[in-house]
Design an enzyme around this catalytic site. Structure first.
Site, PDB file in Angstrom:
ATOM      1  CE  LYS A 161      23.339 -23.198  79.115  1.00 36.22           C
ATOM      2  NZ  LYS A 161      24.683 -23.545  78.668  1.00 36.22           N
TER       3      LYS A 161
ATOM      4  CB  CYS B 173      22.274 -27.858  77.547  1.00 33.24           C
ATOM      5  SG  CYS B 173      23.767 -27.084  76.890  1.00 33.24           S
TER       6      CYS B 173
END
Length: 429
Positions: free
Chosen positions: A220, A274
């Protein structure tokens, strides 16, 4: 589609989702529609009450419909406390500290609360984006909090199991991508990963790959760091083009005619929870070998200061400067202000250009952040009002609404366009 999801559910589980934010709530709703009995838990009583009424407390297309279906089926309820369950999904914030290391305090607090409710044999899924080793950290917290529970014992049916399954969705498309995107599940044990796979298969049509927890955690971070590096290239180009007096938008369009070139679009910086955060977790994990990732993050973090300097230059040219700010969200067509470079730009501008009025057009929010309201010089207004009252226009977000602005609306105004939305404007009809 919903019938298919229910047919794929091998055995309904009671699942508790801890955190009803931008990831937790869509996940809870999708799981409930997929056939599971779900309890959404959040410390914010207003959020819990809103969701219980079937009302989404933020902007996300199609989530309202899925939430209403989940509640009407009787499979989704809410609570401020953590009940016993078969599966727990942690979807809590993971910000970074001043030294850019991950702040796992929310993960730790949620883990301790979940551990207190466990009886043995539960599966704990960490969805929060975390640095490598965070899933093992959660298991260690459980062992410390509940030494009576067996942890990660493949031969014990009563052992606690732990996996990491990072979300991979784009705000504004969450309810599409939560079902169709590929998923990565990394387990501390193989059986934990396989058990989690069966749960995600209840609503995910995309491929699901199994690996170890540390690799899933790193995957990720790598995905978002890849994006950050490419955005940094575009942002650095915009700085160079400003020096050389070249239209960066035209330059990128021309360069992208090459069959193997795909330069992204520059902007005022990088925001959200993010791309603006995750690369730092890699840098903190291996500061010696992460030079490119660190540099990209620094390039993107410097971009807001560049936009503020452009604004200061424009202010000096006006006898009575009045500024319109177009957009506060971190990306187009959402209401999410987390790590937004637009918000940072406005905050900095208030400090360096005192006494100037700012009219903010942000069609996806109804109130300004508290600290901006306290300044007393910022007013949230409709786009047309902001344009009418200003003589300097700063475009920070490319919302669809701003694409409708005509050249007539901007006549005689100084334009600072960080998103290229004024490149193709047409006169009013």
């Amino acid at each position: 589609m919903n019938v298919e999801m229910e047919e794929r559910t091998p055995r309904p589980e009671k699942i508790v989702v801890v955190g009803l934010g931008y990831i937790g709530l869509p996940t809870a709703a999708a799981l409930a529609v997929g056939g599971h009995v779900v309890v959404g838990v959040d410390l914010n009583e207003a959020t819990v009450e809103s969701v219980a009424r079937g009302q989404v407390p933020f902007v996300e297309p199609d989530l309202q419909e899925t939430l209403a279906q989940a509640i009407s089926l009787g499979r989704l309820t809410t609570s401020t406390t953590i009940p016993p369950a078969d599966v727990y999904i942690l979807a809590v914030p993971t910000p970074y500290l001043e030294d850019h290391t991950a702040d796992l305090s929310y993960v730790e607090a949620a883990s301790r609360q979940v551990a207190a409710a466990c009886r043995g044999g539960e599966l704990v899924i960490l969805e929060s984006t975390c640095p490598p080793g965070a899933t093992q950290f959660v298991a260690d917290v459980f062992s410390e909090t509940r030494p009576d529970l067996a942890v990660n014992n493949e031969n014990s049916s009563s052992a606690m199991q732990f996996v990491h399954c990072p979300e991979r969705v784009l705000p504004g498309r969450i309810m599409i991508e939560i079902k169709t995107n590929a998923r990565i599940i990394g387990g501390l044990t193989t059986s934990a990963a396989e058990r989690a796979k069966r749960i995600y298969e209840s609503f995910c049509s995309g491929p699901i790959r199994l690996t170890d927890a540390k690799t899933a955690e790193m995957a990720k971070l790598v995905e978002n760091s890849f994006r950050d590096v490419n955005i940094a290239f575009a942002n650095e180009l915009s700085l160079i083009c400003e020096t050389l007096k070249i239209n960066v938008w035209e330059l990128i369009e021309l360069a992208n005619q090459h069959p193997r070139v795909n330069i992204l679009q520059p902007g005022p910086g990088v925001g959200g929870h993010c791309i603006a955060v995750d690369p730092w977790f890699i840098v903190a994990s291996d500061p010696i070998n992460s030079n490119l990732i660190r540099t990209a993050r620094e390039v993107n973090d410097r971009k807001p200061a560049f936009v503020v300097q452009q604004l200061m230059n424009a202010v000096e040219e006006k006898a009575v400067p009045v500024v319109a700010i177009l957009g506060l969200a971190f990306k187009a067509n959402i209401d999410d202000l987390r790590e937004s470079p637009a918000v940072e730009i406005l905050r900095r501008a208030l400090d360096v250009v005192p006494g100037i009025e700012f009219y903010v057009a942000e069609p996806h929010i109804s109130t300004l952040p508290h600290d901006l309201v306290n300044e007393g010089r910022v007013e949230l207004v409709e786009t047309a009002v902001a344009l009418d009252k200003s003589n300097i226009v700063v475009a920070l977000v490319d919302h669809d609404e701003f694409q409708m602005i005509s050249t007539d609306d901007l006549s005689g105004k100084t334009l600072i366009d960080s998103k290229g939305i004024f490149n193709n404007l047409v006169p009013a009809v």
